[in-house]
Design a protein around this motif. Sequence first.
Motif, PDB file in Angstrom:
ATOM      1  N   GLU A 128       1.130   5.643  -8.625  1.00  0.00           N
ATOM      2  CA  GLU A 128       1.226   6.666  -9.664  1.00  0.00           C
ATOM      3  C   GLU A 128      -0.150   7.043 -10.211  1.00  0.00           C
ATOM      4  O   GLU A 128      -0.432   8.210 -10.458  1.00  0.00           O
ATOM      5  N   ALA A 129      -1.003   6.041 -10.419  1.00  0.00           N
ATOM      6  CA  ALA A 129      -2.351   6.313 -10.917  1.00  0.00           C
ATOM      7  C   ALA A 129      -3.139   7.161  -9.923  1.00  0.00           C
ATOM      8  O   ALA A 129      -3.915   8.035 -10.322  1.00  0.00           O
ATOM      9  N   VAL A 169     -11.604   8.979  -9.228  1.00  0.00           N
ATOM     10  CA  VAL A 169     -10.263   8.462  -8.963  1.00  0.00           C
ATOM     11  C   VAL A 169      -9.953   8.624  -7.476  1.00  0.00           C
ATOM     12  O   VAL A 169      -9.444   7.708  -6.822  1.00  0.00           O
ATOM     13  N   VAL A 170     -10.276   9.780  -6.943  1.00  0.00           N
ATOM     14  CA  VAL A 170     -10.012  10.061  -5.533  1.00  0.00           C
ATOM     15  C   VAL A 170     -10.724   9.058  -4.637  1.00  0.00           C
ATOM     16  O   VAL A 170     -10.139   8.516  -3.696  1.00  0.00           O
ATOM     17  N   VAL A 189      -5.683  -1.087 -12.868  1.00  0.00           N
ATOM     18  CA  VAL A 189      -4.365  -1.023 -12.220  1.00  0.00           C
ATOM     19  C   VAL A 189      -4.408  -1.813 -10.915  1.00  0.00           C
ATOM     20  O   VAL A 189      -3.480  -2.558 -10.584  1.00  0.00           O
ATOM     21  N   TYR A 190      -5.499  -1.679 -10.190  1.00  0.00           N
ATOM     22  CA  TYR A 190      -5.669  -2.445  -8.954  1.00  0.00           C
ATOM     23  C   TYR A 190      -5.730  -3.941  -9.270  1.00  0.00           C
ATOM     24  O   TYR A 190      -5.115  -4.757  -8.571  1.00  0.00           O
ATOM     25  N   CYS A 200       0.824  -1.205   0.000  1.00  0.00           N
ATOM     26  CA  CYS A 200       0.000   0.000   0.000  1.00  0.00           C
ATOM     27  C   CYS A 200       0.851   1.244   0.000  1.00  0.00           C
ATOM     28  O   CYS A 200       0.953   1.939   0.995  1.00  0.00           O
ATOM     29  N   SER A 201       1.465   1.515  -1.098  1.00  0.00           N
ATOM     30  CA  SER A 201       2.218   2.763  -1.175  1.00  0.00           C
ATOM     31  C   SER A 201       1.406   3.772  -1.942  1.00  0.00           C
ATOM     32  O   SER A 201       0.722   3.441  -2.882  1.00  0.00           O
ATOM     33  N   GLY A 202       1.480   4.986  -1.507  1.00  0.00           N
ATOM     34  CA  GLY A 202       0.790   6.048  -2.228  1.00  0.00           C
ATOM     35  C   GLY A 202      -0.538   6.393  -1.595  1.00  0.00           C
ATOM     36  O   GLY A 202      -1.240   5.545  -1.098  1.00  0.00           O
ATOM     37  N   ALA A 203      -0.849   7.641  -1.631  1.00  0.00           N
ATOM     38  CA  ALA A 203      -2.122   8.133  -1.109  1.00  0.00           C
ATOM     39  C   ALA A 203      -2.915   8.710  -2.262  1.00  0.00           C
ATOM     40  O   ALA A 203      -2.369   9.014  -3.314  1.00  0.00           O
TER      41      ALA A 203
END
Length: 158
Positions: free
Chosen positions: A154-155, A48-49, A106-107, A23-26
Amino acid sequence: MRTAPKSALFITALALAVGLTGCSGAPAADGGDGQKADDKPAASSQSVVEACQVFADQGAAISNKAQEISASASTDPEAAAAAFEDVQKEFEALGEKITNEKISPVYDEFVSAYGEFSTIVGEVSADPSKASEAVEQLSGSVGKVSDASQKLAEACQS
């Protein structure tokens, strides 16, 4: 027998590596679609958010569980392998909540990579003599999980 402890240690190290990349990225403040995190999407769409927030909130809990499992893998690799399968199922179930057309594929790539890892860990746990043979395969699988995790981050940042 020397093979079992060696394979358990190997599984632990790789499991920890995967758990750390899970779980990297917020989520981005503005998902590129003009909606802010607190805006309500149309009835049948997910921003997306929102998709990234679902992953950040619930995916973090699943990833934490994977890290806990990896900590105990050296003492009971078979139980750890079964637990990683359960984590895989949780990641798959979470995918049903991520419906945004940009984030969902992507997920899904991340879930597929994690599933490959989970399968290899299960095979090695079932037959520790395969640990030496699985080193390259498992290493490649960890790389795929890490790459998929990075793409997801990144997405969510774009």
